[in-house]
Write a protein that holds these residues in place. Structure first.
Motif, mmCIF file in Angstrom:
data_model
loop_
_atom_site.group_PDB
_atom_site.id
_atom_site.type_symbol
_atom_site.label_atom_id
_atom_site.label_comp_id
_atom_site.label_asym_id
_atom_site.label_seq_id
_atom_site.Cartn_x
_atom_site.Cartn_y
_atom_site.Cartn_z
ATOM 1 N N PRO A 323 0.800 -1.094 0.034
ATOM 2 C CA PRO A 323 0.062 -0.061 0.180
ATOM 3 C C PRO A 323 0.755 1.305 0.064
ATOM 4 O O PRO A 323 0.630 2.260 -0.760
ATOM 5 C CB PRO A 323 -0.848 -0.058 1.406
ATOM 6 C CG PRO A 323 -1.145 -1.611 1.460
ATOM 7 C CD PRO A 323 0.624 -2.196 1.168
ATOM 8 N N ALA A 324 1.943 1.308 0.678
ATOM 9 C CA ALA A 324 2.645 2.541 0.851
ATOM 10 C C ALA A 324 3.261 2.767 -0.560
ATOM 11 O O ALA A 324 3.847 4.132 -0.760
ATOM 12 C CB ALA A 324 4.009 2.486 2.000
ATOM 13 N N GLY A 325 3.724 1.796 -1.519
ATOM 14 C CA GLY A 325 4.323 2.138 -2.701
ATOM 15 C C GLY A 325 3.633 2.117 -3.811
ATOM 16 O O GLY A 325 3.724 2.441 -4.987
ATOM 17 N N LEU A 326 2.500 1.241 -3.730
ATOM 18 C CA LEU A 326 1.793 1.043 -5.134
ATOM 19 C C LEU A 326 0.391 1.005 -5.016
ATOM 20 O O LEU A 326 -0.458 1.058 -6.054
ATOM 21 C CB LEU A 326 1.704 -0.601 -5.329
ATOM 22 C CG LEU A 326 3.346 -1.033 -5.595
ATOM 23 C CD1 LEU A 326 3.215 -2.815 -5.777
ATOM 24 C CD2 LEU A 326 3.736 -0.630 -7.080
ATOM 25 N N GLY A 327 -0.255 1.550 -3.815
ATOM 26 C CA GLY A 327 -1.899 1.459 -3.809
ATOM 27 C C GLY A 327 -2.271 0.070 -3.676
ATOM 28 O O GLY A 327 -1.471 -0.756 -3.252
ATOM 29 N N GLY A 328 -3.309 -0.064 -4.036
ATOM 30 C CA GLY A 328 -3.948 -1.442 -4.354
ATOM 31 C C GLY A 328 -5.245 -1.596 -4.671
ATOM 32 O O GLY A 328 -6.130 -0.704 -5.139
ATOM 33 N N GLY A 329 -5.992 -2.917 -4.175
ATOM 34 C CA GLY A 329 -7.293 -3.008 -4.885
ATOM 35 C C GLY A 329 -7.495 -3.071 -6.223
ATOM 36 O O GLY A 329 -8.473 -2.840 -6.672
ATOM 37 N N ARG A 330 -6.619 -3.916 -7.018
ATOM 38 C CA ARG A 330 -6.377 -3.941 -8.501
ATOM 39 C C ARG A 330 -6.527 -5.618 -8.739
ATOM 40 O O ARG A 330 -6.004 -6.287 -8.094
ATOM 41 C CB ARG A 330 -5.228 -3.490 -8.862
ATOM 42 C CG ARG A 330 -5.177 -1.949 -9.037
ATOM 43 C CD ARG A 330 -4.161 -1.381 -9.632
ATOM 44 N NE ARG A 330 -3.866 0.018 -9.811
ATOM 45 C CZ ARG A 330 -2.893 0.558 -8.899
ATOM 46 N NH1 ARG A 330 -2.069 -0.093 -8.196
ATOM 47 N NH2 ARG A 330 -3.012 1.969 -8.897
ATOM 48 N N THR A 331 -7.077 -5.846 -9.913
ATOM 49 C CA THR A 331 -7.317 -7.204 -10.470
ATOM 50 C C THR A 331 -6.481 -7.097 -11.974
ATOM 51 O O THR A 331 -6.946 -6.224 -12.639
ATOM 52 C CB THR A 331 -8.568 -7.337 -10.417
ATOM 53 O OG1 THR A 331 -9.265 -7.781 -9.114
ATOM 54 C CG2 THR A 331 -8.680 -9.050 -11.154
ATOM 55 N N VAL A 332 -5.664 -7.871 -12.003
ATOM 56 C CA VAL A 332 -4.961 -7.881 -13.074
ATOM 57 C C VAL A 332 -5.260 -9.178 -14.027
ATOM 58 O O VAL A 332 -5.110 -10.306 -13.481
ATOM 59 C CB VAL A 332 -3.152 -7.763 -13.178
ATOM 60 C CG1 VAL A 332 -2.497 -7.958 -14.428
ATOM 61 C CG2 VAL A 332 -2.931 -6.368 -12.393
ATOM 62 N N ARG A 333 -5.697 -9.138 -15.238
ATOM 63 C CA ARG A 333 -6.034 -10.451 -15.747
ATOM 64 C C ARG A 333 -5.048 -10.635 -17.053
ATOM 65 O O ARG A 333 -5.385 -11.548 -17.782
ATOM 66 C CB ARG A 333 -7.637 -9.870 -16.554
ATOM 67 C CG ARG A 333 -8.653 -9.883 -15.564
ATOM 68 C CD ARG A 333 -10.106 -9.725 -15.858
ATOM 69 N NE ARG A 333 -10.786 -9.634 -14.894
ATOM 70 C CZ ARG A 333 -11.258 -8.904 -13.975
ATOM 71 N NH1 ARG A 333 -10.558 -7.467 -14.071
ATOM 72 N NH2 ARG A 333 -11.999 -8.764 -12.825
ATOM 73 N N GLN A 334 -3.893 -9.831 -17.402
ATOM 74 C CA GLN A 334 -3.171 -10.252 -18.341
ATOM 75 C C GLN A 334 -2.235 -11.495 -17.845
ATOM 76 O O GLN A 334 -2.262 -11.919 -16.653
ATOM 77 C CB GLN A 334 -2.315 -9.163 -18.579
ATOM 78 C CG GLN A 334 -2.488 -7.853 -19.402
ATOM 79 C CD GLN A 334 -3.711 -7.154 -18.667
ATOM 80 O OE1 GLN A 334 -3.742 -7.053 -17.384
ATOM 81 N NE2 GLN A 334 -4.687 -6.531 -19.313
ATOM 82 N N ASN A 335 -1.851 -12.184 -18.935
ATOM 83 C CA ASN A 335 -1.107 -13.412 -18.582
ATOM 84 C C ASN A 335 0.420 -13.096 -17.901
ATOM 85 O O ASN A 335 1.056 -12.161 -18.505
ATOM 86 C CB ASN A 335 -0.902 -14.326 -19.826
ATOM 87 C CG ASN A 335 -2.058 -14.772 -20.337
ATOM 88 O OD1 ASN A 335 -2.759 -15.610 -19.667
ATOM 89 N ND2 ASN A 335 -2.448 -14.619 -21.865
ATOM 90 N N VAL A 336 0.753 -13.573 -16.930
ATOM 91 C CA VAL A 336 2.114 -13.333 -16.283
ATOM 92 C C VAL A 336 2.440 -14.806 -15.743
ATOM 93 O O VAL A 336 1.945 -15.631 -15.741
ATOM 94 C CB VAL A 336 1.770 -12.281 -15.185
ATOM 95 C CG1 VAL A 336 1.226 -11.189 -15.529
ATOM 96 C CG2 VAL A 336 1.115 -12.893 -13.950
#
Length: 443
Positions: A323-336
């Motif tokens: 949270p301190a560096g990236l925030g949050g609460g995201r969903t990523v659907r790309q292939n990793v």
């Protein structure tokens, strides 16, 4: 860049991506992971570089595909001194501490970690030079998977014993690093990469807590009605077909024990996080990663274990929280890929990434920017099987004489139909084959 952030790398073994509360599973109880996911970033299409323990773990650590590392098969290992993200961060001042399972089998049992805690420190006899006597009990011995299913139930298995040792060791290390109440030699100013790597929910299917087993037994969904897929590799080996190899009740008991082990694993990770708070650390200032080396088929398509390029085996849970560096609460659907964690950790910590990686930094995705992302994930098995996933299309190559496979997960999320010969996918198949040759698989 100022002081580099601390990192808590949490890992389990054989955890299906869909057996978590945050992924929408309404039966399993994973409150710790759910809290991390709530204000972190969840990757819904993360894939292991190899659907089997040793190559998967070493590829993740090296940021390279199995063919690049030279560790393609179970029992092989990275060459001594191979570059890993633990070694790279140690070069830039991190205390790199691994608690629990790393599954190294060769003579370099540290592979860049500055300290190790736990019982998973064993050199396989095949790596000993000039070996004269063959070992009578080789590493990796286990029951056949049918027997593992048949003996499932309540009981304290070896994974629970090892994981308790791991958690106690991790808590002890956190206390000494940040407080050291006995000698007052704490080193909180040194950035820490702490990996806590558990065995559960890897079989044997034994639930340490009988109350958890009793809770899940009447509730778990099973794949008991499914038959093996019509393919020599995807449908062959590791079969546990209800009514043929095991009863439906035995499959239900194995599934319930598996769910109970997932909950036990979640609770143990919670104890580590509680200990971190206890020594005065703010979790929001830490980079926290959770993942697993591969999944578990759990009877889907009539098979158990891993090795397959089905979603249950090759797709893994992956979440990143800072949270301190990236925030949050995201969903990523790309292939990793798990290989991508090396470059990601380098960018997040301000450490230059070394050359020769197959790793891509996930930081743009973590910040909500998917522009230009190469939407590909690659997985390899046993030196000859290859999976390439782009978008919803999952291509598989199994060497000479075995059919290629293509699944369209948008149209067929259950992976029941091979569309390799469908005219609408002709151009995509040609691109997959070209990429396969670039990866040095097949002609």
């Amino acid at each position: 860049m100022g002081r580099r952030p601390n990192i808590l790398f949490l890992m389990s073994d054989e955890h299906r991506a869909d057996v978590t509360g945050y992924a929408g599973n309404a039966v399993v109880r994973t409150p710790v992971l759910d809290r991390l996911a709530a204000d972190g970033t969840v990757f819904t299409n993360a894939y292991t570089p190899a659907p089997i323990c040793v190559p998967a773990r070493q590829s993740m650590m090296a940021g390279q595909f199995p063919r690049t590392t030279g560790c393609e098969r179970y029992g092989e290992d990275l060459a001594p001194g191979h570059m890993t993200f633990a070694r790279r961060l140690a070069q830039y001042g991190y205390a790199t501490v691994a608690c629990g399972k790393l599954h190294h089998t060769g003579p370099d049992q540290m592979q860049g970690w500055t300290a190790r805690v736990g019982g998973d420190v064993t050199v396989d006899a095949r790596h000993l030079p000039d070996r004269v006597v063959k070992p009578t009990n080789p590493i990796g011995h286990k029951w056949p998977i049918v027997k593992e299913v048949q003996r499932a139930g309540a009981g304290r298995g070896p994974s629970a014993v090892a994981d308790e040792y791991t958690v106690v060791g991790a808590i002890d290390y956190l206390t000494r690093h940040f407080v050291d109440p006995f000698y007052d030699r704490a080193i909180p100013e040194q950035p820490l990469l702490l990996k806590v790597s558990l065995n559960e929910p890897h079989y044997p299917f034994l639930a340490e807590d009988p109350q958890r087993f009793a809770y899940y037994l009447p509730r778990v969904p099973t794949y008991a009605g499914q038959q093996p897929f019509d393919h020599p590799f995807l449908g062959g080996g590791l079969r546990v077909v209800a009514g043929t190899d095991a009863s439906e009740r035995e499959i239900r008991r194995a599934t319930a024990a598996y769910y109970a082990m997932v909950e036990s694993m979640d609770a143990r990770l919670g104890r580590v996080i509680d200990a971190l708070h206890h020594v005065g650390q703010d979790l929001d200032e830490w980079i926290v990663i959770y993942t697993a080396d591969h999944g578990e088929m759990l009877g889907e398509h009539g098979v158990f274990e891993k090795q397959k390029f089905f979603e249950g085996s090759v797709r893994v849970p992956l979440l990143v929280r800072w949270p301190a560096g990236l925030g949050g609460g995201r969903t990523v659907r790309q292939n990793v890929s798990l290989c991508d964690l090396f470059a990601t950790l380098c960018e997040l910590t301000g450490v230059p990434a070394p050359s020769g990686l197959d790793s891509r930094s996930l930081v743009p995705l973590l910040r909500g920017d998917a522009h230009g992302w190469d939407d590909e994930a690659v997985s390899q098995y046993n030196g000859k099987n290859l999976m390439i996933k782009r978008g919803a299309l999952k291509y598989q190559h199994y060497g000479p004489g075995l059919p290629e496979v293509l699944f369209d997960l948008d149209m067929d999320p259950g992976e029941t139909r091979n569309v390799i010969d469908d005219p609408q996918h002709k151009d995509a198949v040609e691109l997959f084959r070209r990429r396969r040759r670039e990866l040095a698989f097949g002609g």
